[in-house]
Scaffold this active site. Sequence first.
Site, mmCIF file in Angstrom:
data_model
loop_
_atom_site.group_PDB
_atom_site.id
_atom_site.type_symbol
_atom_site.label_atom_id
_atom_site.label_comp_id
_atom_site.label_asym_id
_atom_site.label_seq_id
_atom_site.Cartn_x
_atom_site.Cartn_y
_atom_site.Cartn_z
ATOM 1 C CD GLU A 17 -29.130 17.618 1.983
ATOM 2 O OE1 GLU A 17 -30.137 17.702 2.683
ATOM 3 O OE2 GLU A 17 -28.022 17.230 2.441
ATOM 4 C CG ASP B 57 -30.932 12.403 6.046
ATOM 5 O OD1 ASP B 57 -29.730 12.551 6.386
ATOM 6 O OD2 ASP B 57 -31.353 12.733 4.937
HETATM 7 C C1 BGC Z 1 -28.597 14.209 3.656
HETATM 8 C C2 BGC Z 1 -28.106 12.786 3.544
HETATM 9 C C3 BGC Z 1 -26.694 12.691 4.066
HETATM 10 C C4 BGC Z 1 -26.649 13.216 5.488
HETATM 11 C C5 BGC Z 1 -25.258 13.139 6.125
HETATM 12 C C6 BGC Z 1 -28.340 14.827 5.011
HETATM 13 O O1 BGC Z 1 -28.506 16.185 4.964
HETATM 14 O O2 BGC Z 1 -29.982 14.232 3.377
HETATM 15 O O3 BGC Z 1 -28.159 12.368 2.200
HETATM 16 O O4 BGC Z 1 -26.248 11.355 3.987
HETATM 17 O O5 BGC Z 1 -27.029 14.587 5.459
HETATM 18 O O6 BGC Z 1 -24.438 14.131 5.664
#
Ligand code: BGC
Length: 652
Positions: free
Chosen positions: A541, A348
């Site tokens: 998030e 991630d």
């Molecule tokens: C998130 C992911 C996301 C990635 C790309 C991260 O902050 O946890 O779910 O796919 O960013 O944007």
Amino acid sequence: MAAKITNKGGIWIMQTRLIGIVLIVGLIATLLCSCTPLGATPSYPPASIAASTATASSITSAESQTPAVTDAPLPYQDASLPVEARVKDLLGRMTLDEKAGQMIQAERGSASPAAVTKAALGSVLSGGGSTPGDGGPEAWLDMTQAYQQAAMKCRLPIPLLYGVDAVHGHNNAVEAVLFPHNIALGAANSPELMKQMGVAVAEEMIATGIPWTFAPCLAVAQDPRWGRTYESFSSDPALVTSLALPYADGLLAGGAIPTAKHYVADGGAIWGTSKAIGYHIDQGDAAIDEQTLRHTHLAPYLAMIKAGVPVVMVSFSSWNGVKLHEQKYLLTDVLKGELGFQGFVISDYNGIEQLAYGTLAEKVAAAVNAGVDMLMETGLYAMALKAIVSGVNNGMIPQARVDDAVSRILRVKFEMGLFEDPFLQKRKAGGFGTDEHKVLAAELVARSLVLLKNDGILPFKAGQKVFVTGPAADDLGAQCGGWSLSWQGWTSDNRKTGGTTILAGLKLAAARAGAEILTDSADLEKADVVLLIIGEKPYAEGVGDSPDMSLTGKLALDGNVPALELAKSSEKPVVALVVAGREMVISDELKSWNAAVMAWLPGTEGQGVAPALFGERGFTGKLPMPWYRTVEDIGKQEAEPLFPIGYGLEQK
Ligand code: BGC
């Protein structure tokens, strides 16, 4: 891009976010498994491609190559060969630097198309809100084509995988159709429509040159205080599985690559365990035993992997104190061994940087050795690439691990037909922002509505005057939530993209029903009923981690308080419509409401809300998670919820 906050920008930075005939024939003969590339035709790349006669292990830089020109297509270019033969052939032609490049995913803000050519990068992403130009479909297409052209200029023209978070529609693109967030889809619970949605989202992506989305999220959310609750279909792994499977199927049918994320137990983190600045639970620790991990959180992955999901993204979170990004047992032994996952594992967003080692090289080695195949290293991508190369050269990373990682990435690129169609021009021409997609999204909105309470005031009737108040009534941003045009979403400015607000939809339905919508406070007196539309501010998030889930707390929309007061003081029957990413604490307010409906985060097609309110159709949505009475009750088996999972009044 400079002024935008992406999960890439300000907030994130705080977290330290013979190849000769004989060998070829031998190779083919030994291959057991092959898959037919989607839409494959052996027309690309051109036949006269540079070929190396060196073996993979003896070459460490592109400069040491002595290319030979041949007119015959090389084995990896031959779509009639089994995928595994093509993978082996191509891998054998790659230098260590090129292999390391394939293993990198950089962010478009840091890596230009020229950088892609220079470092032979395997992938580029747009993080949330990282959009080109005006954000419209043409700007996206121009940009993604430029990146692909850049990849095709490399010594070995290996198609680039461009990835985005199309998590509820192609949500970074202006004028795309934004579908309800996953929690709402859990309430709607329609596997058939999930498949159609997958196809629709894939079409919108392909129209902008993008073959890969970081979705679906398989989180089995347990604690509604988690800011990612709305990215979870349900707290029930069976419901998550039954919706994620057809959705991924639809994406694949539409020509796009799905990702199962975030592996594993992202939804099982315990409140208070997050070490990320300002977060409470997101990226925290799932302090749970292996049986719970397997039963609740791993379960959806079993089905997805069996069905052939090509990519798995690692979770930022930990399992019993150890970050998933270095969990060899879960990434390699369980996922790739026990579950037989054949695709590739991506880290991630700068998640590798969160590992507790001194240098980036050590972090990279720990992650790659644990089983990470592609590194989402958005800004430090060049350093990460060098760390892979030096790791192999100094023995920290086995060459075989790199070869396995690259084989997995190439396998997905071959199987998805990218070598035959890198610019996605042979994919089914898909619509972008079409009426058909809008109708589908509105249908999902309508099915997601959960009727919580009704003393008979609903549905609204012909001749009634409905006074509409509240901050979520006429706010496209509020009804879209996070991961909409930007990472954190937006409020108030309805011009950011196209769509229909809930209020606009109500006016249309009222006209059809012979009722009237009033919004001017001077008209309150004339009203028969007040429709109170309140909710949460957009967030994404850990920014949405919230200890206070009340309608008046930190993440509540600013206008909730005056609207609640106005409704109460009106002394008229009140129907409440909650627009939020999770089940907020409404125990007190509910008592005084005559009816209440949970509308979740419906997306751009707010016209899907009104029909059930006006009795044009019934309410069929069911809660995909338990609705707690108080924050203190969260997770307590003995606490009787306000409404249990599966609850929803039926009204025909
Ligand atoms: C998130 C992911 C996301 C990635 C790309 C991260 O902050 O946890 O779910 O796919 O960013 O944007």
